[in-house]
Design a protein around this motif. Structure first.
Motif, PDB file in Angstrom:
ATOM      1  N   PHE A  31       0.136   0.296  -4.962  1.00  0.00           N
ATOM      2  CA  PHE A  31      -0.628   1.032  -3.953  1.00  0.00           C
ATOM      3  C   PHE A  31       0.180   1.143  -2.667  1.00  0.00           C
ATOM      4  N   GLY A  32       0.002   2.280  -1.984  1.00  0.00           N
ATOM      5  CA  GLY A  32       0.724   2.521  -0.744  1.00  0.00           C
ATOM      6  C   GLY A  32      -0.195   2.963   0.375  1.00  0.00           C
ATOM      7  N   GLY A  33       0.338   3.799   1.258  1.00  0.00           N
ATOM      8  CA  GLY A  33      -0.367   4.249   2.445  1.00  0.00           C
ATOM      9  C   GLY A  33      -1.781   4.762   2.252  1.00  0.00           C
ATOM     10  N   PRO A  34      -2.065   5.496   1.161  1.00  0.00           N
ATOM     11  CA  PRO A  34      -3.416   6.043   1.001  1.00  0.00           C
ATOM     12  C   PRO A  34      -4.546   5.012   1.054  1.00  0.00           C
ATOM     13  N   ILE A  35      -4.280   3.743   0.731  1.00  0.00           N
ATOM     14  CA  ILE A  35      -5.381   2.769   0.792  1.00  0.00           C
ATOM     15  C   ILE A  35      -5.814   2.501   2.231  1.00  0.00           C
ATOM     16  N   THR A  36      -5.003   2.945   3.205  1.00  0.00           N
ATOM     17  CA  THR A  36      -5.367   2.759   4.608  1.00  0.00           C
ATOM     18  C   THR A  36      -6.146   3.949   5.159  1.00  0.00           C
ATOM     19  N   PHE A  37      -6.256   5.043   4.368  1.00  0.00           N
ATOM     20  CA  PHE A  37      -6.957   6.231   4.845  1.00  0.00           C
ATOM     21  C   PHE A  37      -8.469   6.006   4.786  1.00  0.00           C
ATOM     22  N   LYS A  38      -9.182   6.446   5.791  1.00  0.00           N
ATOM     23  CA  LYS A  38     -10.630   6.236   5.856  1.00  0.00           C
ATOM     24  C   LYS A  38     -11.367   6.879   4.688  1.00  0.00           C
ATOM     25  N   ASN A  39     -10.872   8.044   4.241  1.00  0.00           N
ATOM     26  CA  ASN A  39     -11.586   8.791   3.191  1.00  0.00           C
ATOM     27  C   ASN A  39     -11.079   8.479   1.781  1.00  0.00           C
ATOM     28  N   ALA A  40     -10.205   7.484   1.657  1.00  0.00           N
ATOM     29  CA  ALA A  40      -9.611   7.172   0.343  1.00  0.00           C
ATOM     30  C   ALA A  40     -10.490   6.169  -0.401  1.00  0.00           C
ATOM     31  N   LYS A  41     -11.640   6.631  -0.846  1.00  0.00           N
ATOM     32  CA  LYS A  41     -12.607   5.738  -1.483  1.00  0.00           C
ATOM     33  C   LYS A  41     -12.108   5.200  -2.821  1.00  0.00           C
ATOM     34  N   GLN A  42     -11.601   6.092  -3.696  1.00  0.00           N
ATOM     35  CA  GLN A  42     -11.208   5.659  -5.036  1.00  0.00           C
ATOM     36  C   GLN A  42     -10.049   4.663  -5.036  1.00  0.00           C
ATOM     37  N   PRO A  43      -8.949   4.927  -4.311  1.00  0.00           N
ATOM     38  CA  PRO A  43      -7.857   3.943  -4.314  1.00  0.00           C
ATOM     39  C   PRO A  43      -8.299   2.567  -3.831  1.00  0.00           C
ATOM     40  N   LYS A  44      -9.174   2.525  -2.834  1.00  0.00           N
ATOM     41  CA  LYS A  44      -9.670   1.244  -2.337  1.00  0.00           C
ATOM     42  C   LYS A  44     -10.468   0.523  -3.420  1.00  0.00           C
ATOM     43  N   GLU A  45     -11.352   1.276  -4.095  1.00  0.00           N
ATOM     44  CA  GLU A  45     -12.186   0.669  -5.132  1.00  0.00           C
ATOM     45  C   GLU A  45     -11.344   0.154  -6.293  1.00  0.00           C
ATOM     46  N   VAL A  46     -10.316   0.913  -6.669  1.00  0.00           N
ATOM     47  CA  VAL A  46      -9.461   0.486  -7.774  1.00  0.00           C
ATOM     48  C   VAL A  46      -8.666  -0.757  -7.385  1.00  0.00           C
ATOM     49  N   LEU A  47      -8.143  -0.771  -6.169  1.00  0.00           N
ATOM     50  CA  LEU A  47      -7.384  -1.940  -5.728  1.00  0.00           C
ATOM     51  C   LEU A  47      -8.258  -3.196  -5.744  1.00  0.00           C
ATOM     52  N   ILE A  48      -9.478  -3.073  -5.282  1.00  0.00           N
ATOM     53  CA  ILE A  48     -10.385  -4.223  -5.265  1.00  0.00           C
ATOM     54  C   ILE A  48     -10.570  -4.799  -6.671  1.00  0.00           C
ATOM     55  N   LYS A  49     -10.649  -3.920  -7.679  1.00  0.00           N
ATOM     56  CA  LYS A  49     -10.887  -4.360  -9.049  1.00  0.00           C
ATOM     57  C   LYS A  49      -9.609  -4.821  -9.760  1.00  0.00           C
ATOM     58  N   THR A  50      -8.450  -4.418  -9.256  1.00  0.00           N
ATOM     59  CA  THR A  50      -7.190  -4.753  -9.922  1.00  0.00           C
ATOM     60  C   THR A  50      -6.919  -6.254  -9.848  1.00  0.00           C
ATOM     61  N   PRO A  51      -6.658  -6.900 -10.981  1.00  0.00           N
ATOM     62  CA  PRO A  51      -6.338  -8.334 -10.963  1.00  0.00           C
ATOM     63  C   PRO A  51      -5.125  -8.606 -10.074  1.00  0.00           C
ATOM     64  N   MET A  52      -5.132  -9.715  -9.390  1.00  0.00           N
ATOM     65  CA  MET A  52      -4.056 -10.028  -8.449  1.00  0.00           C
ATOM     66  C   MET A  52      -2.686 -10.058  -9.124  1.00  0.00           C
ATOM     67  N   ASP A  53      -2.651 -10.472 -10.385  1.00  0.00           N
ATOM     68  CA  ASP A  53      -1.355 -10.570 -11.055  1.00  0.00           C
ATOM     69  C   ASP A  53      -0.831  -9.226 -11.543  1.00  0.00           C
ATOM     70  N   ARG A  54      -1.582  -8.142 -11.297  1.00  0.00           N
ATOM     71  CA  ARG A  54      -1.126  -6.794 -11.668  1.00  0.00           C
ATOM     72  C   ARG A  54      -0.959  -5.888 -10.450  1.00  0.00           C
ATOM     73  N   LEU A  55      -0.968  -6.476  -9.274  1.00  0.00           N
ATOM     74  CA  LEU A  55      -0.961  -5.708  -8.030  1.00  0.00           C
ATOM     75  C   LEU A  55       0.425  -5.665  -7.398  1.00  0.00           C
ATOM     76  N   LEU A  56       0.857  -4.448  -7.018  1.00  0.00           N
ATOM     77  CA  LEU A  56       2.102  -4.252  -6.279  1.00  0.00           C
ATOM     78  C   LEU A  56       1.820  -3.373  -5.071  1.00  0.00           C
ATOM     79  N   ILE A  57       2.729  -3.416  -4.079  1.00  0.00           N
ATOM     80  CA  ILE A  57       2.598  -2.560  -2.907  1.00  0.00           C
ATOM     81  C   ILE A  57       3.898  -1.801  -2.675  1.00  0.00           C
ATOM     82  N   GLU A  58       3.796  -0.691  -1.965  1.00  0.00           N
ATOM     83  CA  GLU A  58       4.944   0.193  -1.744  1.00  0.00           C
ATOM     84  C   GLU A  58       4.691   1.081  -0.537  1.00  0.00           C
TER      85      GLU A  58
END
Length: 255
Positions: free
Chosen positions: A174-201
């Motif tokens: 996940f990158g910049g879009p998770i910081t956008f106010k209207n980016a509902k889906q990326p935020k929801e997906v990140l919340i559900k993503t297991p910590m051991d499968r999470l990367l940032i960019e």
């Protein structure tokens, strides 16, 4: 420590201050970065960066937008470069149905060829997917991409697509879009993503996070992505930094 798993520091947007930009990222705690060489022009400049900085690694591949430019011998070129100690992935590869620059059948062919190469070399792959979720998943399955896994770069799909990708051995980045106010889906997906499968960019110079949206992105801004990921996950910044860095080191086989 922070790890920007997808950046384009060789882009012309950095021609006037590339060294300063890289130093600024390092000073912000970004101690590792993967620069992406995705066509005939950017693969050599990516390799030069990786050879010039101990903490910059390279991914090399053929972008779907440039698929039509891939010639006989380019796959062999990528294979040869994968022997280099700083090359840690094949990418970014995939499908892009937003920009009409390469026919879909050509994109599919080049995508399949590079998955096959990755399997033969045992290299992870970095996936570019824009408006092509179903076809990307189908081709990954058909080409047995689970044998190598990799990363879904700048993941923009649904949780259902994300689960399918993770079942095939992929991390979600996940990158910049998770910081956008209207980016509902990326935020929801990140919340559900297991910590051991999470990367940032960052995908710099693109997809600049808030509050710098509209300006040039740079690897230093991965700190803003990490801060938002920590907030969404309900953990502190140090924890998200540690976990995402460890995930990247393991995913790309970096010691």
């Amino acid at each position: 420590m922070l790890f920007d798993t997808h950046t384009h520091l060789d882009a012309p947007q950095f021609d006037d201050d590339r060294e300063e930009t890289i130093q600024r990222a390092y000073d912000q705690g970004v101690t590792r970065m993967i620069n992406i060489g995705f066509n005939r022009e950017t693969i050599p400049t990516t390799m030069k960066l990786a050879e010039s900085y101990d903490f910059i690694y390279a991914a090399v591949g053929w972008h779907p937008q440039d698929a039509i430019t891939m010639k006989d011998g380019d796959l062999d070129w990528i294979a040869e470069l994968c022997k280099h100690e700083k090359v840690v992935a094949i990418g970014e590869i995939g499908l892009d149905y937003y920009w009409d620059t390469s026919p879909k059948d050509v994109q599919h062919k080049v995508f399949r060829q590079q998955i096959g190469l990755a399997r033969s070399l045992g290299m992870p792959i970095s996936i570019h997917n824009r408006d092509a979720h179903e076809d990307v998943v189908r081709i990954l399955r058909e080409e047995k991409a689970h044998e190598v896994g990799g990363v879904m770069h700048s993941f923009s799909g649904s949780w259902e697509i994300g689960k399918i990708c993770m079942d095939m051995g992929f991390h979600l980045s996940f990158g910049g879009p998770i910081t956008f106010k209207n980016a509902k889906q990326p935020k929801e997906v990140l919340i559900k993503t297991p910590m051991d499968r999470l990367l940032i960019e960052t995908d710099s110079p693109y997809l600049t996070p808030h509050p710098f949206r509209g300006k040039r992105n740079e690897s230093a801004h991965v700190k803003l992505v990490a801060e938002m990921a920590a907030e969404l996950k309900g953990v502190n910044f140090e924890e998200i930094s540690r976990i995402t860095t460890q995930n990247a080191l393991e995913r790309f086989g970096i010691r």
